[in-house]
Design a protein around this motif. Sequence first.
Motif: not given
Length: 191
Positions: A17, A19, A132, A134
């Motif tokens: 993950k 930000s 990341e 999607t």
Amino acid sequence: METPVSLHPYLDSGLPKGSTSFSGGTLVCDCKDRPVKVRVNSGIAHNHACGCTKCWKPAGATFSIVAVTPHENVTVLENGDKLHIVDPTALIRRHACQECGVHMYGPVEREHAFQGLDFIHPERFEETGWPEPTFAAFVSSIIEAGVDPSKMNSVRNHLRQIGLEPYDCLSPELMDYIATWTAKKSGVLAQ
Ligand SMILES: N[C@@H](CCC(=O)N[C@@H](CS)C(=O)NCC(=O)O)C(=O)O
Ligand SMILES: [Zn+2]
Ligand SMILES: [Zn+2]
């Protein structure tokens, strides 16, 4: 059990993950000697996995990881003399290092919904924390690179399992965005 297809080193071990407050960094190619460095002075958007044959991917990967950023915030910092345009006729003018092959940035200069954006590979950032991917795009295209069509079910299941919905073109959101741009340009929709 059949051998699973490796998606990408970043994706096979689960999705790290990032930000959404990531505000840019420096992209570096793979060369030990005189690496090409490209500065991105803004965040990135629409990060996704791409299965097409045109996007750069590391050795052994089936998918690339690719996102966009405004061209105005992209500058070549070092060793730009090593860059060449992979296919000058393509929509995305991919600038790659001629020595190691890594694609550093790919501007869309033509009149298109993506005009003014550069395609970049966030895994080449020296910095961590980029948002990341999607979704997964152009998934069926991996067959064009040699993946056995009988493995497509397991590839799509693997993508879903790590949270990347597989699409055979772009995501519905981006396809709608492109179609809206086209409809406005032709006058079918009001500007
Ligand atoms: N099936 C083709 C699809 C290529 C393709 O259309 N790629 C998309 C996703 S990167 C695109 O927008 N390409 C524009 C370009 O390459 O300039 C392949 O795998 O080569
Ligand atoms: Zn290089
Ligand atoms: Zn692609």
